[in-house]
Write a protein that holds these residues in place. Structure first.
Motif, PDB file in Angstrom:
ATOM      1  N   LYS A  27     -10.483  12.722  -6.613  1.00  0.00           N
ATOM      2  CA  LYS A  27      -9.485  12.002  -6.036  1.00  0.00           C
ATOM      3  C   LYS A  27      -8.270  13.080  -5.333  1.00  0.00           C
ATOM      4  O   LYS A  27      -7.989  14.134  -5.876  1.00  0.00           O
ATOM      5  N   PRO A  28      -8.031  12.911  -4.279  1.00  0.00           N
ATOM      6  CA  PRO A  28      -7.220  13.851  -3.448  1.00  0.00           C
ATOM      7  C   PRO A  28      -5.855  13.736  -3.864  1.00  0.00           C
ATOM      8  O   PRO A  28      -5.296  12.883  -4.683  1.00  0.00           O
ATOM      9  N   GLN A  29      -4.903  14.744  -3.745  1.00  0.00           N
ATOM     10  CA  GLN A  29      -3.469  14.638  -4.182  1.00  0.00           C
ATOM     11  C   GLN A  29      -2.850  13.737  -3.543  1.00  0.00           C
ATOM     12  O   GLN A  29      -3.035  13.384  -2.376  1.00  0.00           O
ATOM     13  N   PRO A  30      -1.983  12.954  -4.136  1.00  0.00           N
ATOM     14  CA  PRO A  30      -1.033  12.172  -3.631  1.00  0.00           C
ATOM     15  C   PRO A  30      -0.509  12.364  -2.295  1.00  0.00           C
ATOM     16  O   PRO A  30      -0.361  11.543  -1.304  1.00  0.00           O
ATOM     17  N   LEU A  31      -0.083  13.654  -2.162  1.00  0.00           N
ATOM     18  CA  LEU A  31       0.695  13.925  -0.824  1.00  0.00           C
ATOM     19  C   LEU A  31      -0.483  13.976   0.334  1.00  0.00           C
ATOM     20  O   LEU A  31       0.020  13.612   1.363  1.00  0.00           O
ATOM     21  N   ALA A  32      -1.803  14.308  -0.144  1.00  0.00           N
ATOM     22  CA  ALA A  32      -2.667  14.279   0.901  1.00  0.00           C
ATOM     23  C   ALA A  32      -2.882  12.937   1.532  1.00  0.00           C
ATOM     24  O   ALA A  32      -3.112  12.638   2.552  1.00  0.00           O
ATOM     25  N   VAL A  33      -3.047  12.018   0.663  1.00  0.00           N
ATOM     26  CA  VAL A  33      -3.270  10.495   0.801  1.00  0.00           C
ATOM     27  C   VAL A  33      -1.972   9.898   1.734  1.00  0.00           C
ATOM     28  O   VAL A  33      -2.191   9.446   2.622  1.00  0.00           O
ATOM     29  N   ALA A  34      -0.686  10.472   1.195  1.00  0.00           N
ATOM     30  CA  ALA A  34       0.333   9.943   2.021  1.00  0.00           C
ATOM     31  C   ALA A  34       0.536  10.546   3.357  1.00  0.00           C
ATOM     32  O   ALA A  34       0.763   9.729   4.172  1.00  0.00           O
ATOM     33  N   GLU A  35       0.014  11.764   3.597  1.00  0.00           N
ATOM     34  CA  GLU A  35       0.051  12.251   4.957  1.00  0.00           C
ATOM     35  C   GLU A  35      -1.027  11.508   5.813  1.00  0.00           C
ATOM     36  O   GLU A  35      -0.827  11.210   7.015  1.00  0.00           O
ATOM     37  N   ALA A  36      -2.162  11.267   4.929  1.00  0.00           N
ATOM     38  CA  ALA A  36      -3.471  10.569   5.825  1.00  0.00           C
ATOM     39  C   ALA A  36      -2.920   9.483   6.174  1.00  0.00           C
ATOM     40  O   ALA A  36      -3.145   8.747   7.235  1.00  0.00           O
ATOM     41  N   GLY A  37      -2.167   8.418   5.147  1.00  0.00           N
ATOM     42  CA  GLY A  37      -1.803   7.182   5.583  1.00  0.00           C
ATOM     43  C   GLY A  37      -0.703   6.990   6.907  1.00  0.00           C
ATOM     44  O   GLY A  37      -0.732   6.153   7.511  1.00  0.00           O
ATOM     45  N   LEU A  38       0.093   7.942   6.650  1.00  0.00           N
ATOM     46  CA  LEU A  38       1.166   8.057   7.629  1.00  0.00           C
ATOM     47  C   LEU A  38       0.679   8.331   9.169  1.00  0.00           C
ATOM     48  O   LEU A  38       1.090   7.825  10.118  1.00  0.00           O
ATOM     49  N   ARG A  39      -0.341   9.096   9.141  1.00  0.00           N
ATOM     50  CA  ARG A  39      -1.034   9.365  10.271  1.00  0.00           C
ATOM     51  C   ARG A  39      -1.889   8.221  10.801  1.00  0.00           C
ATOM     52  O   ARG A  39      -1.897   8.014  12.066  1.00  0.00           O
ATOM     53  N   VAL A  40      -2.573   7.439  10.000  1.00  0.00           N
ATOM     54  CA  VAL A  40      -2.984   6.131  10.406  1.00  0.00           C
ATOM     55  C   VAL A  40      -1.954   5.514  11.033  1.00  0.00           C
ATOM     56  O   VAL A  40      -2.211   4.772  12.259  1.00  0.00           O
ATOM     57  N   HIS A  41      -0.705   5.041  10.343  1.00  0.00           N
ATOM     58  CA  HIS A  41       0.282   4.341  10.779  1.00  0.00           C
ATOM     59  C   HIS A  41       0.741   4.782  12.192  1.00  0.00           C
ATOM     60  O   HIS A  41       0.919   3.915  13.130  1.00  0.00           O
ATOM     61  N   THR A  42       0.799   6.282  12.330  1.00  0.00           N
ATOM     62  CA  THR A  42       1.034   6.764  13.514  1.00  0.00           C
ATOM     63  C   THR A  42       0.197   6.409  14.854  1.00  0.00           C
ATOM     64  O   THR A  42       0.502   6.158  15.935  1.00  0.00           O
ATOM     65  N   GLN A  43      -1.066   6.570  14.365  1.00  0.00           N
ATOM     66  CA  GLN A  43      -2.205   6.236  15.399  1.00  0.00           C
ATOM     67  C   GLN A  43      -2.079   4.718  15.715  1.00  0.00           C
ATOM     68  O   GLN A  43      -2.239   4.507  17.084  1.00  0.00           O
ATOM     69  N   VAL A  44      -1.769   4.015  15.110  1.00  0.00           N
ATOM     70  CA  VAL A  44      -1.807   2.412  15.349  1.00  0.00           C
ATOM     71  C   VAL A  44      -0.389   2.278  16.403  1.00  0.00           C
ATOM     72  O   VAL A  44      -0.523   1.766  17.411  1.00  0.00           O
ATOM     73  N   MET A  45       0.526   3.086  15.982  1.00  0.00           N
ATOM     74  CA  MET A  45       1.813   2.859  16.959  1.00  0.00           C
ATOM     75  C   MET A  45       1.418   3.552  18.294  1.00  0.00           C
ATOM     76  O   MET A  45       1.796   2.754  19.363  1.00  0.00           O
ATOM     77  N   VAL A  46       0.691   4.561  18.471  1.00  0.00           N
ATOM     78  CA  VAL A  46       0.275   5.370  19.818  1.00  0.00           C
ATOM     79  C   VAL A  46      -0.558   4.341  20.518  1.00  0.00           C
ATOM     80  O   VAL A  46      -0.202   4.116  21.761  1.00  0.00           O
ATOM     81  N   ARG A  47      -1.601   3.479  19.939  1.00  0.00           N
ATOM     82  CA  ARG A  47      -2.452   2.888  20.475  1.00  0.00           C
ATOM     83  C   ARG A  47      -1.623   1.828  21.008  1.00  0.00           C
ATOM     84  O   ARG A  47      -1.877   1.025  22.209  1.00  0.00           O
ATOM     85  N   ALA A  48      -0.580   1.183  20.230  1.00  0.00           N
ATOM     86  CA  ALA A  48       0.017   0.012  20.451  1.00  0.00           C
ATOM     87  C   ALA A  48       0.862   0.226  21.638  1.00  0.00           C
ATOM     88  O   ALA A  48       0.906  -0.504  22.848  1.00  0.00           O
ATOM     89  N   LEU A  49       1.390   1.260  21.936  1.00  0.00           N
ATOM     90  CA  LEU A  49       2.274   1.571  23.152  1.00  0.00           C
ATOM     91  C   LEU A  49       1.377   2.036  24.344  1.00  0.00           C
ATOM     92  O   LEU A  49       1.794   1.426  25.631  1.00  0.00           O
ATOM     93  N   MET A  50      -0.021   2.659  24.177  1.00  0.00           N
ATOM     94  CA  MET A  50      -0.690   2.573  25.266  1.00  0.00           C
ATOM     95  C   MET A  50      -1.250   0.998  25.675  1.00  0.00           C
ATOM     96  O   MET A  50      -1.053   1.012  26.897  1.00  0.00           O
ATOM     97  N   CYS A  51      -1.530   0.314  24.779  1.00  0.00           N
ATOM     98  CA  CYS A  51      -1.845  -1.168  25.050  1.00  0.00           C
ATOM     99  C   CYS A  51      -0.622  -1.978  25.761  1.00  0.00           C
ATOM    100  O   CYS A  51      -1.034  -2.888  26.472  1.00  0.00           O
ATOM    101  N   LYS A  52       0.401  -1.610  25.241  1.00  0.00           N
ATOM    102  CA  LYS A  52       1.645  -2.194  25.784  1.00  0.00           C
ATOM    103  C   LYS A  52       1.722  -2.172  27.367  1.00  0.00           C
ATOM    104  O   LYS A  52       2.006  -2.920  27.965  1.00  0.00           O
ATOM    105  N   THR A  53       1.323  -0.778  27.803  1.00  0.00           N
ATOM    106  CA  THR A  53       1.436  -0.396  29.134  1.00  0.00           C
ATOM    107  C   THR A  53       0.257  -1.417  29.940  1.00  0.00           C
ATOM    108  O   THR A  53       0.404  -1.835  31.039  1.00  0.00           O
ATOM    109  N   VAL A  54      -0.898  -1.445  29.306  1.00  0.00           N
ATOM    110  CA  VAL A  54      -1.859  -2.219  29.671  1.00  0.00           C
ATOM    111  C   VAL A  54      -1.618  -3.596  29.892  1.00  0.00           C
ATOM    112  O   VAL A  54      -1.784  -4.500  30.961  1.00  0.00           O
ATOM    113  N   GLU A  55      -0.989  -4.233  28.931  1.00  0.00           N
ATOM    114  CA  GLU A  55      -0.382  -5.639  28.961  1.00  0.00           C
ATOM    115  C   GLU A  55       0.556  -5.908  30.035  1.00  0.00           C
ATOM    116  O   GLU A  55       0.574  -6.761  30.861  1.00  0.00           O
ATOM    117  N   GLU A  56       1.502  -4.887  30.266  1.00  0.00           N
ATOM    118  CA  GLU A  56       2.405  -5.053  31.386  1.00  0.00           C
ATOM    119  C   GLU A  56       1.849  -5.033  32.554  1.00  0.00           C
ATOM    120  O   GLU A  56       2.208  -5.597  33.565  1.00  0.00           O
TER     121      GLU A  56
END
Length: 187
Positions: free
Chosen positions: A33-62
Motif C-alpha cells: 500500500k503506497p503512502q497516503p501522500l503518494a495517493v493524494a498526489e496521484a489523485g490530484l494529478r488525475v483531477h488536474t488531467q481531467v481539467m486540462v482535457r476539459a479545457l482542450m475540449c472546450k476549445t474544440v466545442e467552441e
C-alpha cells in the motif's frame, strides 16, 4: 523533474488510459500500500488531467459552435484569449465540474493532506507545476490527433470516473500508482 515526479505523472496515463482497475499480472503482494501522500498526489494529478482535457475540449466545442472545423488538435493558440473555467461554457467543463463535485470530499481531503505535510505555499507551487506539466504533456501527446476523437475519449474517461464510488476512485488511483511503481518480487 525527478524520477518520482515522472512516475507519479505516469499514473495519469495508466488510470485514465484504461480505468479498469489493476492492470498487468500483478498479485496483491506486488505492491505494498503506497503512502497516503503518494495517493493524494496521484489523485490530484488525475483531477488536474481531467481539467486540462476539459479545457482542450472546450476549445474544440467552441470551434464547432462557431462553425469552424475542429480537425486535429494543434499547439495552443497564442491569441491572448484567456481560458476561463466557467462550467456553464461547455459540456467538457460541465463534466469536469460534475466530477469535481462528485469527488469533492476526496479531492479536498487530498489537498488538506498535502498542505498539512508540506505547507500551503509549497502545495500551491506543486499544484501549479503539476497543472503546467500536465498541460505540456497533454499538448505533446495530443498534437495532430483527431480533435473529436480525443474529446470523445476524454468524455468516456470522465464518465467512468463519475460512475466510481469514492472507494473505487481511491482504489483505481492506488492501483495505477502500483503499476508505475512496481515492487520487486519477494523470494
Amino acid at each position: 523533474m525527478d524520477l518520482r515526479e515522472l512516475g507519479i505523472g505516469s499514473v495519469l496515463a495508466v488510470l485514465l488510459g484504461s480505468l479498469s482497475g489493476p492492470t498487468a499480472a500483478q498479485g496483491p503482494e506486488a505492491c505494498p500500500k503506497p503512502q497516503p501522500l503518494a495517493v493524494a498526489e496521484a489523485g490530484l494529478r488525475v483531477h488536474t488531467q481531467v481539467m486540462v482535457r476539459a479545457l482542450m475540449c472546450k476549445t474544440v466545442e467552441e470551434d464547432r459552435a462557431a462553425g469552424r472545423p475542429t480537425g486535429r488538435l494543434e499547439a495552443p493558440r497564442e491569441d491572448g484569449v484567456h481560458q476561463t473555467m466557467d462550467p456553464r461554457q461547455s459540456a467538457a467543463m460541465r463534466a469536469y465540474a460534475a466530477l469535481t463535485e462528485r469527488h469533492r470530499t476526496r479531492i479536498s481531503g487530498w489537498e488538506r493532506e498535502i498542505i498539512a505535510k508540506r505547507g500551503l505555499s509549497r502545495f500551491d507551487r506543486w499544484r501549479t507545476e503539476a497543472a503546467s506539466d500536465t498541460a505540456r504533456r497533454e499538448g505533446r501527446m495530443s498534437y495532430g490527433m483527431d480533435a473529436e476523437g480525443f474529446c470523445a475519449s476524454a468524455r468516456g474517461q470522465v464518465e467512468a470516473l463519475m460512475r466510481m464510488s469514492d472507494g473505487e476512485f481511491v482504489a483505481a488511483v492506488t492501483a495505477a500508482w502500483c503499476v508505475i511503481n512496481p515492487q520487486p518480487a519477494k523470494r
